[in-house]
Enzyme design. Structure first.
Site, PDB file in Angstrom:
ATOM      1  N   LYS A  71       0.854  -1.218   0.000  1.00  0.00           N
ATOM      2  CA  LYS A  71       0.000   0.000   0.000  1.00  0.00           C
ATOM      3  C   LYS A  71       0.874   1.246   0.000  1.00  0.00           C
ATOM      4  O   LYS A  71       0.628   2.191  -0.750  1.00  0.00           O
ATOM      5  CB  LYS A  71      -0.879  -0.005   1.245  1.00  0.00           C
ATOM      6  CG  LYS A  71      -1.550   1.324   1.544  1.00  0.00           C
ATOM      7  CD  LYS A  71      -2.457   1.290   2.736  1.00  0.00           C
ATOM      8  CE  LYS A  71      -1.769   1.492   4.040  1.00  0.00           C
ATOM      9  NZ  LYS A  71      -1.438   2.900   4.358  1.00  0.00           N
ATOM     10  N   ASN A  72       1.936   1.253   0.816  1.00  0.00           N
ATOM     11  CA  ASN A  72       2.732   2.469   0.986  1.00  0.00           C
ATOM     12  C   ASN A  72       3.739   2.701  -0.128  1.00  0.00           C
ATOM     13  O   ASN A  72       4.501   3.669  -0.086  1.00  0.00           O
ATOM     14  CB  ASN A  72       3.397   2.499   2.369  1.00  0.00           C
ATOM     15  CG  ASN A  72       2.342   2.686   3.459  1.00  0.00           C
ATOM     16  OD1 ASN A  72       1.192   3.023   3.168  1.00  0.00           O
ATOM     17  ND2 ASN A  72       2.710   2.432   4.696  1.00  0.00           N
TER      18      ASN A  72
ATOM     19  N   ARG B  56      -8.632  -0.654   4.937  1.00  0.00           N
ATOM     20  CA  ARG B  56      -7.853   0.412   4.304  1.00  0.00           C
ATOM     21  C   ARG B  56      -6.527  -0.142   3.790  1.00  0.00           C
ATOM     22  O   ARG B  56      -6.021   0.292   2.781  1.00  0.00           O
ATOM     23  CB  ARG B  56      -7.542   1.531   5.324  1.00  0.00           C
ATOM     24  CG  ARG B  56      -8.758   2.227   5.834  1.00  0.00           C
ATOM     25  CD  ARG B  56      -8.371   3.437   6.648  1.00  0.00           C
ATOM     26  NE  ARG B  56      -7.392   4.245   5.916  1.00  0.00           N
ATOM     27  CZ  ARG B  56      -6.944   5.413   6.354  1.00  0.00           C
ATOM     28  NH1 ARG B  56      -7.354   5.882   7.499  1.00  0.00           N
ATOM     29  NH2 ARG B  56      -6.071   6.117   5.664  1.00  0.00           N
TER      30      ARG B  56
END
Ligand code: EPZ
Length: 427
Positions: A25-26, A399
């Site tokens: 994700k990052n 998320r």
């Protein structure tokens, strides 16, 4: 998009088997931001279904960009971008919207983003980002709760970060690649996701050296081209899956991750008494009885990642003695402690240090997730707690993890997801 979904977890089952994490994700978020640096198409491969990616896509669309998501790939056309003001409502939902500052400023000479509100784990200032942009020639004004930055053409500069900042380093990288002249970043973040962004920018034609070290040098170029980039596996999700095996007394092998990106976590798992396996296929850990209490202190890469702190704390709740967990990155990242106590954990917090006294067993109970990684810690605790644990507000988990319950159930867990009421745009 559902808010308030719940995981019902029946604890006590050992997790065994092999599993692969999704794309990081990052790394995906900064690379999505970087796509506005070119008129050409940027496609990102190995993208899991994550709420953060959906919200970030929404922001890029609001700015006029085109974003298409189809089976594991996100394709972005930043060329149609017209707007330079990041919408408040969406920006409030995702801190990473700050990553659009550098690229939009570099491309359009102007950008407006909401002054970041606080978030669950700290007040998350961006003073370092702003100071860096000023040193590159940008005018920085705070107008009615918005940061307004303007600069006809950014100039290369020396940027000495006072603190190690991941998105700060990424923001400056993305501003510097189109600036006039040379930018030297010192005290740069060395996270693998920063390196992946730099790799993607170089594939787009940027001139960058030193990524992954404390000093990064960028020679500005006139333009960047489109690219197809496959993001690296998510080392934080990998650590979460590995610890799911460790906490349940089982044995999990996580495929596809590069062991050298997980050394700090593997070292602590080894100290806790699990048998660690490392080969070019990935990393594994097999519990060998009750976990040993181990002290942890979070620090920037290559240190122990703050994003794995809650998950490791869950493991230490049932370890054989006393461990101290020091959170040095964020000032309020112990919100999972009160919830772990509801499951019977014995934890006392004083300032940045949590002292965890291992107990024989945790007992299932309803708990509430507060932020992404805290919720992962609560899920791990639920896997080992006796009886049923109900983890509420599971939207936090969605998320940053795609269908975590499916991955854990494939390893032998017993988790049922109960969808929450549908709310259009949960805060
Ligand atoms: C990134 O956040 C990650 N997010 C976080 O992951 C991660 O926890 C964090 O880095 C640390 O590794 C993304 O990459 C999208 P920082 P970031 O700037 O960049 C202070 C997750 O769970 N600071 O490295 O916002 C700051 O307050 C998320 O996936 C300043 O003081 O973190 C913090 O104490 C959570 N001034 C420390 O530095 C600044 O201008 C590190 O923050 C910037 C940061």
């Amino acid at each position: 998009m559902t808010r308030g979904g719940v995981f019902l977890i029946r604890g006590g089952r050992r997790l065994e088997g092999r599993i692969a994490p999704g794309g990081a994700k990052n790394a995906i978020l900064p690379i999505m931001a970087a796509s506005v640096l070119t008129d050409e198409t940027v496609s990102i491969e190995n993208v899991p279904r994550l709420l953060d990616v959906e919200v970030f896509s929404e922001i890029v669309r609001e700015l006029g960009g085109k974003v298409v998501r189809e089976n594991g790939r996100v394709t972005i056309q930043g060329g149609t971008l017209r707007e330079t003001t990041v919408p408040f409502e969406l920006a409030q939902k995702i801190r990473a919207s700050v990553l659009l500052m550098g690229p939009i400023l570099a491309r359009f000479g102007r950008v407006e983003v909401p002054v970041p509100g606080g978030c669950d784990i700290g007040d998350r200032p961006i003073d370092q980002h702003l100071k860096a942009f000023e040193s590159m020639g940008a005018k920085v004004e705070r107008v009615h709760g918005q940061w307004v930055l303007s600069c006809r053409k950014l100039k290369g500069a020396r940027v000495d970060f006072d603190v190690r900042t991941v998105t700060g380093t990424e923001n400056v990288l993305m501003a510097a690649v189109l600036a006039e002249g040379t930018t030297v970043i010192t005290n740069a973040a060395m996270e693998p996701e920063v390196v992946d962004l730099a790799r993607c920018l170089k594939e787009m034609g940027a001139a960058i050296e030193g990524e992954g070290t404390p000093v990064i040098t960028v020679e500005g170029v006139n333009s960047l081209k489109g690219v197809s980039h496959t993001v690296l596996p998510d080392r934080i999700e990998a650590a979460t899956l590995l610890l799911a095996g460790v906490i349940t007394g089982g044995s999990v092998f996580v495929e596809g991750v590069r062991p050298e990106l997980m050394e700090a976590v593997l070292d602590k798992v080894d100290q806790a008494g699990a048998v660690v396996t490392v080969n070019d296929g990935g990393v594994g850990a097999a519990a060998t009885g009750r976990l040993k209490s181990v002290n942890v202190s979070t620090s920037p890469f290559p240190g122990f990642p703050t994003d794995v702190q809650a998950q490791f704390m869950a493991c230490m709740c049932i370890a054989d003695s006393v461990s101290t967990i020091e959170e040095n990155i964020f000032e309020n990242r112990f919100r999972h402690v009160a919830e772990l106590r509801r499951l019977g954990a014995d934890i006392t917090v004083s300032g940045r240090v949590a002292v965890v006294r291992g107990v024989e067993r945790l007992q299932g109970a309803p708990v509430t997730a507060t932020d992404l990684r805290a919720s992962a810690g609560l899920v791990l605790a639920g896997l080992v707690a006796e009886g049923e644990t109900e983890v509420r507000e599971i939207v936090h988990l969605d998320r940053g993890y795609e269908s975590l319950e499916e991955k854990l159930n494939a390893l032998g867990a017993e988790i049922m997801r109960v969808e929450g009421e549908k709310i259009e745009n949960p805060a």
